[in-house]
Scaffold this motif. Structure first.
Motif, short mmCIF file in Angstrom:
data_model
loop_
_atom_site.label_atom_id
_atom_site.label_comp_id
_atom_site.label_asym_id
_atom_site.label_seq_id
_atom_site.Cartn_x
_atom_site.Cartn_y
_atom_site.Cartn_z
N TRP A 17 0.81 -1.22 0.00
CA TRP A 17 0.00 0.00 0.00
C TRP A 17 0.85 1.27 0.00
O TRP A 17 0.52 2.24 -0.70
N LEU A 18 1.94 1.28 0.75
CA LEU A 18 2.78 2.49 0.76
C LEU A 18 3.55 2.66 -0.54
O LEU A 18 3.73 3.78 -1.03
N SER A 19 4.00 1.55 -1.13
CA SER A 19 4.68 1.66 -2.42
C SER A 19 3.71 2.11 -3.51
O SER A 19 4.08 2.87 -4.41
N THR A 20 2.45 1.66 -3.42
CA THR A 20 1.44 2.08 -4.39
C THR A 20 1.15 3.57 -4.26
O THR A 20 1.04 4.29 -5.26
N LEU A 21 1.04 4.04 -3.02
CA LEU A 21 0.80 5.48 -2.80
C LEU A 21 1.98 6.30 -3.31
O LEU A 21 1.79 7.34 -3.98
N ALA A 22 3.21 5.85 -3.03
CA ALA A 22 4.39 6.57 -3.49
C ALA A 22 4.46 6.57 -5.01
O ALA A 22 4.80 7.60 -5.64
#
Length: 443
Positions: free
Chosen positions: A20-25
């Motif tokens: 989820w954090l890599s997708t947001l980034a």
């Protein structure tokens, strides 16, 4: 890759944080990478640029977002996606800020090229998530991460409103720039904040499947012809997606006479399915197979682009009663948007299907293979906008944009189909030259 069920269950929270954090980034990086699709209209007005000059701003950003994908994927496998992705966020913030201060066309070209580095984050995220997820979940996980492509629509939504609402003189005596320059300034700030969130929000003990492997050994799979075939598929579903994301706002403004904010919103109707359907494409590829999904992908794009490439006009028949106009064809905004939406659907599903091939054929080399496929696919996004501009200039027909897409898709479809036929013949040698009906066997 971990196969122990207990260990996989234990790592699930860490795995989801990475996803989820890599997708947001990646969504933020993609927004910064393709911001010139909307900014191009006010930039063209301020600097007095031609269509070809404007196309090179987007093209150079796309170029630099392609060149380093192979290296970025290998580095993520070797040193971990957490470190590589965080450094990329901090680095991209610098040229994003410089874009907001550009004073000439030449400066814009340089800073656009540098900010394009953001596009290489895709290879990092693909390698990073592949390292954390088991094989039977990789199609869906990579689809979710790839849905960060929706970042291309962020500027489409917020850009026109912010450009209109922020005073041209900016705030704090110009320290915060106004007009179109506020957008790259805002992205620079958000990229720095996202870098800290990613670093402190993801597991400190990262997965490094390429750690200790010789560099040349990690590049060995690139000798396989199928890697280059997958790359061509990706030119269609991603390179053309990037090119159209930047090209469509101008197309709506120039061909249909729409204001920029309406053009941006209609472009988002292409970007959303081309991005958000990527997880669906991953799920379908996991369930039905990537090649079957690619057949549907190419079929949808060929059908829609085949209609879109037709120039407006009519046929004139000369009869005894005089000239008679028949089969008049005019492309309305509604029909155009519907067909472009269908192309977006095909691209969204197809992007996940292409990358489903990679961990299946090259489970230990996702970084290198995924990096090359992403690099060549994104290079298609570099070459296509100038090609669209030159094709239109040569013919005087804006519809040539979609003729280029149709031709590229047809070549990819043909190569894939011939490969499938070859595989089928290898599996059934006794039927290779058997074309005739024998006995009561159905045909």
């Amino acid at each position: 890759m971990v196969h122990d069920p207990a260990q996989l269950d234990k790592e699930r929270p860490d795995r989801l944080r990475v996803l989820w954090l890599s997708t947001l980034a990646f969504t933020l990086m993609f927004a910064a990478w393709l911001m010139f699709g909307v900014l191009g209209v006010p930039i063209r007005k301020e600097f007095g640029l031609s269509d070809v000059q404007l196309s090179w701003i987007s093209a150079l950003a796309i170029l630099n977002g392609s060149l380093w994908r192979l290296l970025a994927g290998v580095l993520a496998d070797r040193y971990g996606g957490r470190l590589v992705f965080t450094l990329m966020l901090f680095f991209t913030a610098i040229p994003a800020y410089l874009v907001s201060r550009a004073g000439s066309y030449e400066e814009l070209l340089l800073y656009a090229f540098l900010v394009g580095f953001a596009g290489n984050s895709f290879s990092v995220g693909i390698a990073w998530n592949s390292a954390w997820f088991p094989k039977d979940q990789q199609g869906f996980a990579l689809g979710v991460f790839g849905a960060g492509n929706v970042g291309a629509s962020v500027t489409k939504f917020i850009g026109p409103a912010l450009i209109a609402s922020v005073p041209a003189s900016g705030y704090l005596g110009g320290l915060i720039p106004g007009g179109w320059r506020f957008i790259p300034f805002l992205y620079a700030v958000l990229l720095v904040l996202m870098g800290f969130v990613l670093w402190f929000g993801t597991p400190q003990k990262d997965k490094r499947p390429g750690q200790g492997r010789p560099f040349l050994d990690m590049l060995r799979p690139l000798r396989h012809i199928r890697v280059w075939r997958f790359s061509l598929y990706y030119v269609v579903v991603f390179g053309a997606y990037v090119a159209l994301s930047a090209w469509l706002p101008k197309y709506y403004v120039d061909v249909f006479g729409l204001p920029l904010h309406e053009a941006a919103l209609l472009t988002a109707l292409f970007i959303f399915p081309a991005s958000l359907l990527r997880p669906v494409g991953g799920y379908l590829s996991d369930r039905f197979g990537a090649r079957r999904i690619m057949y549907w992908t190419f079929g949808i794009i060929l059908l829609a682009s085949g209609v879109l490439m037709m120039p407006e006009g009519h046929i004139v028949l000369y009869t005894k009663q005089g000239a008679k106009e028949v089969m008049q064809f005019t492309m309305s905004v509604g029909l155009f948007t519907l067909l472009v939406f269908l192309i977006g659907v095909g691209m969204g599903i197809g992007k996940a299907a292409v990358y489903k091939h990679i961990p299946t054929y090259f489970p230990q080399d996702v970084g290198a293979v995924g990096g090359l496929v992403g690099m060549l696919g994104a290079l298609g996004g570099f070459f296509l906008p100038p090609l669209f501009a030159y094709a239109q200039a040569w013919t005087g027909l804006p519809q040539m944009t979609f003729f280029v897409l149709f031709l590229l898709t047809a070549i990819s479809f043909l190569w894939m189909h011939l490969t499938v036929l070859k595989l089928l013949q290898q599996e059934a040698q006794h039927l290779k030259n058997d074309f005739e009906l024998k006995g009561d066997r159905p045909c």
